[in-house]
Write a protein that holds these residues in place. Structure first.
Motif, PDB file in Angstrom:
ATOM      1  N   ASN A  48       0.788  -1.151  -0.149  1.00 26.69           N
ATOM      2  CA  ASN A  48      -0.061  -0.093   0.120  1.00 26.69           C
ATOM      3  C   ASN A  48       0.901   1.165   0.012  1.00 26.69           C
ATOM      4  OD1 ASN A  48       0.812   0.452   3.030  1.00 26.69           O
ATOM      5  ND2 ASN A  48      -0.572  -1.182   3.249  1.00 26.69           N
ATOM      6  N   ALA A  49       0.302   2.745  -0.014  1.00 27.74           N
ATOM      7  CA  ALA A  49       0.940   3.544  -0.294  1.00 27.74           C
ATOM      8  C   ALA A  49       1.745   3.861   1.029  1.00 27.74           C
ATOM      9  CB  ALA A  49       0.125   4.829  -0.604  1.00 27.74           C
ATOM     10  N   GLU A  50       1.282   3.586   2.188  1.00 28.28           N
ATOM     11  CA  GLU A  50       1.875   3.856   3.349  1.00 28.28           C
ATOM     12  C   GLU A  50       3.271   3.170   3.424  1.00 28.28           C
ATOM     13  OE1 GLU A  50       1.339   3.867   8.215  1.00 28.28           O
ATOM     14  OE2 GLU A  50      -0.336   3.226   6.845  1.00 28.28           O
ATOM     15  N   GLU A  51       2.894   1.826   3.191  1.00 30.12           N
ATOM     16  CA  GLU A  51       4.344   1.033   3.102  1.00 30.12           C
ATOM     17  C   GLU A  51       5.390   1.359   2.219  1.00 30.12           C
ATOM     18  OE1 GLU A  51       4.612  -3.453   1.562  1.00 30.12           O
ATOM     19  OE2 GLU A  51       3.953  -3.696   3.854  1.00 30.12           O
ATOM     20  N   ARG A  52       4.855   1.612   1.044  1.00 29.85           N
ATOM     21  CA  ARG A  52       5.936   2.348  -0.041  1.00 29.85           C
ATOM     22  C   ARG A  52       6.626   3.498   0.779  1.00 29.85           C
ATOM     23  NH1 ARG A  52       4.589   4.635  -5.925  1.00 29.85           N
ATOM     24  NH2 ARG A  52       3.035   6.231  -4.578  1.00 29.85           N
ATOM     25  N   LYS A  53       5.854   4.355   1.474  1.00 33.21           N
ATOM     26  CA  LYS A  53       6.568   5.638   1.999  1.00 33.21           C
ATOM     27  C   LYS A  53       7.557   5.045   2.973  1.00 33.21           C
ATOM     28  CE  LYS A  53       5.461   9.858   4.240  1.00 33.21           C
ATOM     29  NZ  LYS A  53       4.420  10.835   4.697  1.00 33.21           N
ATOM     30  N   GLU A  54       7.237   4.322   3.741  1.00 33.24           N
ATOM     31  CA  GLU A  54       8.274   3.748   4.913  1.00 33.24           C
ATOM     32  C   GLU A  54       9.273   3.016   4.256  1.00 33.24           C
ATOM     33  OE1 GLU A  54       5.780   1.010   7.099  1.00 33.24           O
ATOM     34  OE2 GLU A  54       4.692   2.552   8.064  1.00 33.24           O
ATOM     35  N   TRP A  55       9.380   2.234   3.201  1.00 30.99           N
ATOM     36  CA  TRP A  55      10.682   1.678   2.410  1.00 30.99           C
ATOM     37  C   TRP A  55      11.287   2.691   2.006  1.00 30.99           C
ATOM     38  CZ3 TRP A  55      12.878  -2.877   3.170  1.00 30.99           C
ATOM     39  CH2 TRP A  55      12.005  -3.823   3.638  1.00 30.99           C
ATOM     40  N   ILE A  56      10.792   3.844   1.237  1.00 29.04           N
ATOM     41  CA  ILE A  56      11.687   4.830   0.469  1.00 29.04           C
ATOM     42  C   ILE A  56      12.257   5.250   1.692  1.00 29.04           C
ATOM     43  CG2 ILE A  56      11.406   6.758  -0.721  1.00 29.04           C
ATOM     44  CD1 ILE A  56       9.098   5.586  -2.391  1.00 29.04           C
ATOM     45  N   THR A  57      11.655   6.071   2.581  1.00 23.34           N
ATOM     46  CA  THR A  57      12.506   6.714   3.522  1.00 23.34           C
ATOM     47  C   THR A  57      13.433   6.013   4.235  1.00 23.34           C
ATOM     48  OG1 THR A  57      10.022   8.036   4.184  1.00 23.34           O
ATOM     49  CG2 THR A  57      12.082   7.866   5.933  1.00 23.34           C
ATOM     50  N   ALA A  58      13.264   4.618   4.698  1.00 22.84           N
ATOM     51  CA  ALA A  58      14.291   3.972   5.376  1.00 22.84           C
ATOM     52  C   ALA A  58      15.514   3.702   4.410  1.00 22.84           C
ATOM     53  CB  ALA A  58      13.664   2.378   5.756  1.00 22.84           C
ATOM     54  N   ILE A  59      15.208   3.196   3.066  1.00 26.57           N
ATOM     55  CA  ILE A  59      16.134   3.125   2.320  1.00 26.57           C
ATOM     56  C   ILE A  59      17.083   4.437   1.882  1.00 26.57           C
ATOM     57  CG2 ILE A  59      16.836   2.464  -0.178  1.00 26.57           C
ATOM     58  CD1 ILE A  59      14.107   0.469  -0.129  1.00 26.57           C
ATOM     59  N   GLN A  60      16.499   5.553   1.891  1.00 26.13           N
ATOM     60  CA  GLN A  60      17.269   6.738   1.372  1.00 26.13           C
ATOM     61  C   GLN A  60      18.048   7.171   2.692  1.00 26.13           C
ATOM     62  OE1 GLN A  60      13.734   9.393   1.065  1.00 26.13           O
ATOM     63  NE2 GLN A  60      13.982   9.474  -1.302  1.00 26.13           N
ATOM     64  N   ALA A  61      17.661   6.769   4.145  1.00 28.39           N
ATOM     65  CA  ALA A  61      18.511   7.157   5.098  1.00 28.39           C
ATOM     66  C   ALA A  61      19.623   6.079   5.099  1.00 28.39           C
ATOM     67  CB  ALA A  61      17.696   6.950   6.550  1.00 28.39           C
ATOM     68  N   VAL A  62      19.497   4.871   5.038  1.00 26.79           N
ATOM     69  CA  VAL A  62      20.487   4.136   4.828  1.00 26.79           C
ATOM     70  C   VAL A  62      21.559   4.265   3.679  1.00 26.79           C
ATOM     71  CG1 VAL A  62      20.977   1.661   4.322  1.00 26.79           C
ATOM     72  CG2 VAL A  62      19.435   2.148   6.008  1.00 26.79           C
ATOM     73  N   SER A  63      21.128   4.604   2.603  1.00 27.23           N
ATOM     74  CA  SER A  63      22.004   4.732   1.522  1.00 27.23           C
ATOM     75  C   SER A  63      22.904   6.077   1.662  1.00 27.23           C
ATOM     76  CB  SER A  63      21.046   5.197   0.133  1.00 27.23           C
ATOM     77  OG  SER A  63      20.348   6.351   0.223  1.00 27.23           O
ATOM     78  N   LYS A  64      22.333   7.154   2.444  1.00 26.37           N
ATOM     79  CA  LYS A  64      23.190   7.989   2.919  1.00 26.37           C
ATOM     80  C   LYS A  64      24.127   7.877   3.991  1.00 26.37           C
ATOM     81  CE  LYS A  64      19.566  11.436   1.306  1.00 26.37           C
ATOM     82  NZ  LYS A  64      18.503  12.306   1.736  1.00 26.37           N
ATOM     83  N   SER A  65      23.712   7.165   5.224  1.00 22.21           N
ATOM     84  CA  SER A  65      24.828   7.027   6.182  1.00 22.21           C
ATOM     85  C   SER A  65      25.551   5.667   6.161  1.00 22.21           C
ATOM     86  CB  SER A  65      23.717   7.068   7.433  1.00 22.21           C
ATOM     87  OG  SER A  65      22.892   5.865   7.415  1.00 22.21           O
ATOM     88  N   GLY A  66      25.264   4.675   5.477  1.00 23.66           N
ATOM     89  CA  GLY A  66      25.814   3.334   5.521  1.00 23.66           C
ATOM     90  C   GLY A  66      26.994   3.384   4.473  1.00 23.66           C
ATOM     91  N   LYS A  67      27.914   2.488   4.579  1.00 19.41           N
ATOM     92  CA  LYS A  67      29.220   2.574   3.900  1.00 19.41           C
ATOM     93  C   LYS A  67      28.925   1.534   2.856  1.00 19.41           C
ATOM     94  CE  LYS A  67      31.594  -0.781   6.954  1.00 19.41           C
ATOM     95  NZ  LYS A  67      32.723  -1.076   7.935  1.00 19.41           N
TER      96      LYS A  67
END
Length: 351
Positions: free
Chosen positions: A332-351
């Motif tokens: 659903n739309a809420e789950e898509r938003k949660e995944w996108i937000t989490a992946i964006q955060a990890v892609s910027k902070s993780g090595k």
């Protein structure tokens, strides 16, 4: 009047006639549980009536499958479902139990807290307690511990759990803390890591949590792995598995070659930033991984060949630093938003 839909999502179900396990789309309503081959199907493959049913969780009938729960209908038919992680199983179990209770009492469904397995104080909620224990700042610290020529990563001792429960005033004394820890172990929130804790968990009719410094345990959703010799098939995992689990669950993924869509379990980890995907019906070996460092993730409205497979809506795309595209669909739309937000955060902070 149509029954109210209470919860829906992907679960893995054991076949009624065959022993095969398959991912299905499950819809829980006020009177039963329907399961579909695909989310877009209009007619269910089957329906499980919940009036007079009994739910067992955790179900330990399958040694290599954690997170299984069993529904036994009034006609004594068993149905087995497997969730992708602990919190997901708890959400389903809580709502299904409530439906069964409401049907038995002739009442409308309404969410409220339920009690669990062993006799615990009324104010104790094991799901909330588990969340507090996993808190990175104030919870039980995950350590690297060596025992019998093996190194256990992301684990802790039984004594540590008992002492944490007392120090945080969740228990008044060691016997009371041991009762809480046993409840967490029985419900699958905690898992035994070493030989000693596994012997305690498997001895006799009742699972035993050991208040000892040599008994090792880990969180069911942690990045636990064991290095070195092991008699119980613990595996030496790669560097990319060392990160903390940030998010996990089932998504639809488009294949790179055939462009067909299949349900996959995804586990997002930070530092290093990886998202591994698995066949949710099989073991713990990943089918592949996506290195997220420097990647771009966006919501998309169109994916080539998607509608050919009845896949439409809640789509998003990951483009990795080497310009590989991955197309995914959330429930659903809420789950898509949660995944996108989490992946964006990890892609910027993780090595």
């Amino acid at each position: 009047m149509e029954p109210q839909q209470i919860r829906e999502g992907y679960l893995v179900k054991k076949g009624t006639l065959l022993n095969s396990w398959k991912a299905v789309w499950v819809v829980l309503s006020e009177d039963g549980l329907e399961f579909y081959k695909k989310k877009t199907d209009r007619s269910p493959k089957g329906m499980i009536p919940l009036k007079g049913a009994v739910l067992l969780s955790p179900c330990q009938d399958f040694a290599k499958r954690m997170l299984v729960f069993k529904i036994t209908t009034e006609r004594k038919q068993d149905h087995f479902f497997q969730a992708s992680h602990v919190e997901e199983r708890e959400f389903w179990v809580k709502d299904i139990k409530r439906v069964i209770t409401c049907l038995a009492g002739g009442r409308k469904f309404a969410r409220k807290s339920t009690r669990r397995s062993i006799r615990l104080p009324d104010q104790v909620n094991l799901t909330e307690l588990y969340t507090l224990m996993k808190d990175q700042d104030d919870g039980v610290k995950e350590l690297k511990l060596e025992q019998e020529s093996r190194v256990f990563n992301h684990c802790f001792t039984g004594a540590t759990v008992v002492e944490w429960l007392i120090s945080k005033e969740k228990a008044r004394n060691r016997p009371e803390a041991l009762m809480l820890a046993t409840g967490l172990l029985n419900e699958g929130f905690l898992q035994p890591a070493g030989d000693q804790s596994k012997e305690g968990a498997q001895s006799g009719e009742q699972t035993v949590f050991l208040d000892e410094t040599m008994a090792l345990y880990y969180f069911a959703d942690s990045g636990f792995f064991c290095e070195g010799y092991s008699s119980d098939e613990d595996v030496l995992l790669k560097e990319e598995f060392r990160g903390n689990i940030i998010k996990q669950g089932c998504l639809l993924k488009q294949g790179h070659k055939r462009k067909n869509w299949k349900v996959r379990k995804f586990v997002l980890r930070d530092d290093p930033a990886f998202m591994h995907y698995y066949d949710p019906t099989k073991g713990d070996d990943p089918l592949g991984s996506i290195h997220l460092r420097g990647s771009v993730v966006t919501a998309v409205e169109y994916v080539p060949d998607a509608k050919k497979y009845d896949v439409d809506g809640n789509l998003f795309e990951i483009i990795t630093s080497d310009e590989t595209q991955h197309f995914l669909q959330a429930a659903n739309a809420e789950e898509r938003k949660e995944w996108i937000t989490a992946i964006q955060a990890v892609s910027k902070s993780g090595k």
